[in-house]
Design a protein around this motif. Structure first.
Motif, PDB file in Angstrom:
ATOM      1  N   TYR A   1      97.360  17.220  90.762  1.00  0.00           N
ATOM      2  CA  TYR A   1      95.956  17.531  90.508  1.00  0.00           C
ATOM      3  C   TYR A   1      95.476  18.681  91.402  1.00  0.00           C
ATOM      4  N   LEU A   2      94.691  19.572  90.826  1.00  0.00           N
ATOM      5  CA  LEU A   2      94.098  20.672  91.570  1.00  0.00           C
ATOM      6  C   LEU A   2      93.137  20.127  92.612  1.00  0.00           C
ATOM      7  N   THR A   3      93.258  20.591  93.859  1.00  0.00           N
ATOM      8  CA  THR A   3      92.376  20.102  94.921  1.00  0.00           C
ATOM      9  C   THR A   3      91.076  20.898  95.016  1.00  0.00           C
ATOM     10  N   THR A   4      91.009  22.054  94.381  1.00  0.00           N
ATOM     11  CA  THR A   4      89.808  22.890  94.414  1.00  0.00           C
ATOM     12  C   THR A   4      88.821  22.439  93.338  1.00  0.00           C
ATOM     13  N   ASP A   5      87.561  22.303  93.706  1.00  0.00           N
ATOM     14  CA  ASP A   5      86.525  22.035  92.705  1.00  0.00           C
ATOM     15  C   ASP A   5      86.430  23.252  91.806  1.00  0.00           C
ATOM     16  N   ILE A   6      86.576  23.048  90.514  1.00  0.00           N
ATOM     17  CA  ILE A   6      86.654  24.179  89.588  1.00  0.00           C
ATOM     18  C   ILE A   6      85.383  25.023  89.615  1.00  0.00           C
ATOM     19  N   SER A   7      84.263  24.406  89.976  1.00  0.00           N
ATOM     20  CA  SER A   7      83.002  25.157  90.050  1.00  0.00           C
ATOM     21  C   SER A   7      82.951  26.065  91.270  1.00  0.00           C
ATOM     22  N   ASP A   8      83.858  25.854  92.235  1.00  0.00           N
ATOM     23  CA  ASP A   8      83.873  26.651  93.458  1.00  0.00           C
ATOM     24  C   ASP A   8      84.948  27.733  93.467  1.00  0.00           C
ATOM     25  N   VAL A   9      85.710  27.818  92.391  1.00  0.00           N
ATOM     26  CA  VAL A   9      86.838  28.760  92.359  1.00  0.00           C
ATOM     27  C   VAL A   9      86.359  30.180  92.625  1.00  0.00           C
ATOM     28  N   LYS A  10      87.107  30.892  93.464  1.00  0.00           N
ATOM     29  CA  LYS A  10      86.775  32.265  93.824  1.00  0.00           C
ATOM     30  C   LYS A  10      87.838  33.216  93.308  1.00  0.00           C
ATOM     31  N   TYR A  11      87.402  34.405  92.891  1.00  0.00           N
ATOM     32  CA  TYR A  11      88.354  35.449  92.519  1.00  0.00           C
ATOM     33  C   TYR A  11      88.618  36.312  93.754  1.00  0.00           C
ATOM     34  N   TRP A  12      89.871  36.325  94.193  1.00  0.00           N
ATOM     35  CA  TRP A  12      90.249  37.061  95.394  1.00  0.00           C
ATOM     36  C   TRP A  12      90.805  38.426  95.019  1.00  0.00           C
ATOM     37  N   GLU A  13      90.146  39.468  95.508  1.00  0.00           N
ATOM     38  CA  GLU A  13      90.677  40.826  95.333  1.00  0.00           C
ATOM     39  C   GLU A  13      91.807  41.057  96.335  1.00  0.00           C
ATOM     40  N   LYS A  14      92.668  41.974  96.009  1.00  0.00           N
ATOM     41  CA  LYS A  14      93.748  42.322  96.930  1.00  0.00           C
ATOM     42  C   LYS A  14      93.155  42.870  98.225  1.00  0.00           C
ATOM     43  N   GLY A  15      93.683  42.408  99.370  1.00  0.00           N
ATOM     44  CA  GLY A  15      93.179  42.914 100.641  1.00  0.00           C
ATOM     45  C   GLY A  15      93.356  41.927 101.778  1.00  0.00           C
ATOM     46  N   GLU A  16      92.797  42.261 102.939  1.00  0.00           N
ATOM     47  CA  GLU A  16      92.835  41.414 104.125  1.00  0.00           C
ATOM     48  C   GLU A  16      91.464  40.781 104.334  1.00  0.00           C
ATOM     49  N   TYR A  17      91.463  39.549 104.849  1.00  0.00           N
ATOM     50  CA  TYR A  17      90.214  38.810 105.019  1.00  0.00           C
ATOM     51  C   TYR A  17      90.204  38.104 106.381  1.00  0.00           C
ATOM     52  N   ASP A  18      89.022  38.082 107.002  1.00  0.00           N
ATOM     53  CA  ASP A  18      88.857  37.307 108.216  1.00  0.00           C
ATOM     54  C   ASP A  18      88.968  35.828 107.882  1.00  0.00           C
ATOM     55  N   THR A  19      89.538  35.063 108.792  1.00  0.00           N
ATOM     56  CA  THR A  19      89.693  33.630 108.566  1.00  0.00           C
ATOM     57  C   THR A  19      88.523  32.866 109.189  1.00  0.00           C
ATOM     58  N   ALA A  20      88.249  31.704 108.638  1.00  0.00           N
ATOM     59  CA  ALA A  20      87.098  30.914 109.088  1.00  0.00           C
ATOM     60  C   ALA A  20      87.228  30.511 110.551  1.00  0.00           C
ATOM     61  N   ASN A  21      88.433  30.263 110.992  1.00  0.00           N
ATOM     62  CA  ASN A  21      88.637  29.833 112.376  1.00  0.00           C
ATOM     63  C   ASN A  21      89.099  30.984 113.271  1.00  0.00           C
ATOM     64  N   ASN A  22      88.998  32.209 112.755  1.00  0.00           N
ATOM     65  CA  ASN A  22      89.346  33.409 113.523  1.00  0.00           C
ATOM     66  C   ASN A  22      90.767  33.318 114.092  1.00  0.00           C
ATOM     67  N   ASN A  23      91.699  32.873 113.232  1.00  0.00           N
ATOM     68  CA  ASN A  23      93.083  32.684 113.686  1.00  0.00           C
ATOM     69  C   ASN A  23      94.038  33.682 113.042  1.00  0.00           C
ATOM     70  N   GLY A  24      93.534  34.853 112.732  1.00  0.00           N
ATOM     71  CA  GLY A  24      94.386  35.873 112.133  1.00  0.00           C
ATOM     72  C   GLY A  24      93.748  36.472 110.898  1.00  0.00           C
ATOM     73  N   LYS A  25      94.535  37.291 110.175  1.00  0.00           N
ATOM     74  CA  LYS A  25      94.071  37.937 108.956  1.00  0.00           C
ATOM     75  C   LYS A  25      94.777  37.332 107.748  1.00  0.00           C
ATOM     76  N   SER A  26      93.990  36.705 106.867  1.00  0.00           N
ATOM     77  CA  SER A  26      94.530  36.202 105.615  1.00  0.00           C
ATOM     78  C   SER A  26      94.734  37.388 104.671  1.00  0.00           C
ATOM     79  N   ILE A  27      95.853  37.412 103.968  1.00  0.00           N
ATOM     80  CA  ILE A  27      96.196  38.562 103.127  1.00  0.00           C
ATOM     81  C   ILE A  27      96.397  38.112 101.684  1.00  0.00           C
ATOM     82  N   ILE A  28      95.799  38.846 100.763  1.00  0.00           N
ATOM     83  CA  ILE A  28      96.006  38.668  99.329  1.00  0.00           C
ATOM     84  C   ILE A  28      96.763  39.893  98.827  1.00  0.00           C
TER      85      ILE A  28
END
Length: 490
Positions: A137-164
Motif C-alpha cells: 500500500y502507498l504510504t503517501t496520502d494521495i491528496s498530498d502528492v507533490k510533483y518534484w522537478e529535477k534538482g537539489e533540495y534542502d532537507t527538513a532536518n538540514n542533514n544534507g541535500k536531497s537530489i531528484i
C-alpha cells in the motif's frame, strides 16, 4: 570500512562470486534461484507496470520456500517491479492519474513474492514515484502528492541535500539523504516486535551506491558522512559500512547472532574504472569480470569458520539452494532450476563447490549485447554488438581479460575446440538453446512425468500445457517452448 572488514574476519569471503551486469535481473537471480532470462523480463522488472512481478507463475521465491518452513519473512527496499492497483493503468509512474485507487494494494509486489511484511520504494532513489510502500500500500496520502522537478533540495532536518535526478511525483517529505537510514530503522522495528523464538528471513537492499549520490551530513549515531572522503561515491560507501554495523548490532544485541546466517553481496560489479579499456568494448564492458564479479561474504557463528576465503565459482542464483540446505527447507517444484548449493563449500574449503560452469548475459532494453560462460578457469565471451564476436580467456592467469587466447595463440587447436565446447554449453543454458534432434530423447526434470524420456515432439503435441509445466521444454526445445525466441534471431 571497519564493519565490512569485521564481517569478513568473522565469516567466509567468496572471491569468485557473480551476479548479472545489471541490478534488477540480479535481484531476480538471487530470489528466484534462476538465470535472469527465466523471468518474465530478461533484463529485469523496473518501475510500476500493469502486470506482475518478474517471477513466472510457476516459480517460487526464497521467502515462499522459507514461509513453508515456518519463517517470518520481511523485505526492506525492493526494486523488482510490479503492477499498479487492479483496475488502474500506467502512465509514466504517476500516482495521481489513470484511475489509480491507492486504497488497494499494488499487484505483483513483495506480498505476491512471499514477504509477510515489506517497506520499500519501486525504483530506489533514482526514479519516481518518490514514495514508500508498506505491505503493498502507498504510504503517501494521495491528496498530498507533490510533483518534484529535477534538482537539489534542502532537507527538513538540514542533514544534507536531497537530489531528484528524474522529475516525477512522490511524497512531499521525500528526502534521498535519509533513504538508507530509513531502511535501518525498519529492520530495527521488525526485529523489535519479532518473536525471537521463531525463525525469520529479512531481505534488505540498500540504496548505495545508486545515483543520485546524496550522502547525509550525519549518520544515525551522529557520525559525519558527507565530505569525509574526496567524492560522494566514497561517502556513500562509508555510510554503507555504518549501515552494515547497525544491522549486525541489531541482531547481536538481541542475542540472536549464534543462530543467524548473514549474507552480504552486491547486485552488480558496476563499471570497471580500474581497467578503462574494458568499458569501451561491447556493452560498456559489463560482460567482463568488472561488470559481474561481486563481493560476497557469509557469517554464521558456530557453523562457518572465521576469516577464511573460498576461491570456487558461485553465482547469486546459488543462494536459494544454499539457504535451503542450511535451513532444511525443500525447494518448491519447478523453482530454482539454476541453483546449486555451496553450503558445504562454505563450511570447509576441502568441500569443493559443485558448480563447474556459470553463464552470464548482458541484456539491455530487450537486446542481447553479449553473453559469457565460465568453465573451470576459462571464460568464453560471445559478442552480439561488435565485430569481435568471440573471446577466450584464462581467468586464473589473466583476471583483466587482456589476452584473447583465440588471437594470441590462433594456431592452438585446443583453444578452438574449447571455444566450441563452451559455446554449446552456453547455448544450452541460455535464453535460446538449440533444439534436440527430433529423434534425440531426454528425461523430464519435474512434474507427474518426471523421469519420462521424450523428444521435442512431445512438447509440440501440447505446448500450451506442457511448456508451462515442464522445465525441460525451455532447456531443450526452444523453438517450441522458449519465452525469449526474439534473441535467437541474433
Amino acid at each position: 570500512m571497519e564493519n565490512l572488514s569485521s564481517l569478513q574476519e568473522k565469516g567466509v569471503t567468496f572471491m569468485d562470486a557473480h551476479s548479472t551486469p545489471l541490478c534488477a535481473p540480479s535481484r531476480y537471480m538471487l530470489l528466484s534461484g534462476n538465470y535472469s532470462h527465466r523471468g518474465k523480463y530478461a533484463n529485469g522488472g523496473w518501475g510500476l507496470y500493469v502486470g506482475q512481478t518478474n517471477l513466472d507463475r510457476r516459480q517460487k521465491s526464497i521467502p515462499h520456500m522459507l514461509k513453508a518452513s515456518g519463517y517470518k519473512t520481511a523485505n526492506v527496499k525492493y526494486h523488482l517491479g510490479g503492477g499498479v492497483p487492479e483496475g488502474g493503468t500506467y502512465d509514466n509512474e504517476k500516482l495521481t492519474c489513470c484511475n489509480l485507487d491507492w486504497s488497494k494494494p499494488m499487484v505483483g509486489g513483495p506480498t505476491d513474492l512471499g514477504f509477510d511484511e515489506s517497506f520499500y520504494t519501486i525504483g530506489g532513489i533514482q526514479q519516481p514515484p518518490y514514495s514508500f510502500f508498506r505491505d503493498g500500500y502507498l504510504t503517501t496520502d494521495i491528496s498530498d502528492v507533490k510533483y518534484w522537478e529535477k534538482g537539489e533540495y534542502d532537507t527538513a532536518n538540514n542533514n544534507g541535500k536531497s537530489i531528484i535526478n528524474k522529475a516525477g511525483e512522490g511524497d512531499p517529505d521525500w528526502d534521498s539523504t535519509e533513504f538508507n537510514m530509513r531502511i535501518v530503522q525498519e529492520v530495527e522495528n521488525f526485529l523489535e516486535k519479532h518473536d525471537q523464538t521463531s525463525p525469520f528471513f529479512i531481505y534488505t537492499a540498500l540504496g548505495q551506491v545508486h545515483i543520485p549520490h546524496s550522502p547525509p551530513n550525519f549518520y544515525l549515531d551522529g557520525t559525519p558522512i558527507a565530505g569525509t572522503h574526496n567524492n560522494k561515491h566514497l561517502d556513500l560507501l562509508y555510510e554503507m559500512d555504518k549501515v552494515i554495523g547497525s544491522l549486525i548490532s541489531s541482531v547481536e544485541s538481541r542475542g540472536m547472532m549464534e543462530n543467524t546466517l548473514v549474507i552480504f553481496a552486491s547486485d552488480n560489479g558496476g563499471l570497471n574504472k580500474r581497467y578503462p579499456n574494458r568499458l569501451l568494448r561491447g556493452a560498456k564492458g559489463q560482460i567482463y569480470e568488472g561488470g559481474h564479479r561481486v563481493p560476497f561474504v557469509m557469517r554464521y557463528d558456530g557453523v562457518l569458520p572465521s576469516g577464511e576465503r573460498r576461491n570456487n565459482l558461485i553465482g547469486l542464483n546459488d543462494v536459494f539452494a544454499t539457504i535451503a540446505e542450511f535451513t532444511g527447507s525443500t525447494i518448491p517444484d519447478r523453482s530454482a532450476q539454476d541453483s546449486i548449493s555451496f553450503a558445504q563449500h562454505a563450511i570447509s574449503e576441502d568441500n569443493v563447490s559443485r558448480r563447474k560452469k556459470l553463464g552470464t548475459w548482458d541484456i539491455q532494453d530487450g537486446i542481447m549485447q553479449a553473453e559469457s560462460l565460465r568453465l573451470g578457469n576459462y571464460k568464453y565471451i560471445k559478442h552480439h554488438s561488435q565485430p569481435k564476436k568471440h573471446e577466450l580467456f584464462n581467468i586464473q592467469d589473466d583476471i583483466k581479460e587482456e589476452k584473447n587466447l583465440l588471437e594470441t595463440d590462433p594456431t592452438n587447436t585446443s583453444y578452438h575446440r574449447l571455444k566450441r565446447l563452451m559455446r554449446r554449453k552456453l547455448h544450452r543454458i541460455g535464453p535460446c538453446p538449440r533444439d534436440k534432434n527430433a529423434s534425440k530423447e531426454f528425461k523430464l526434470y519435474n512434474g507427474a512425468n518426471k523421469g519420462k524420456k521424450v523428444t521435442c515432439d512431445w512438447f509440440r503435441s501440447n505446448p500450451e500445457v506442457r511448456c508451462k509445466n515442464q522445465v525441460a521444454g525451455e532447456l531443450f526445445c526452444n523453438s517450441i517452448c522458449g519465452r525469449h525466441r526474439h534473441f535467437c534471431n541474433l
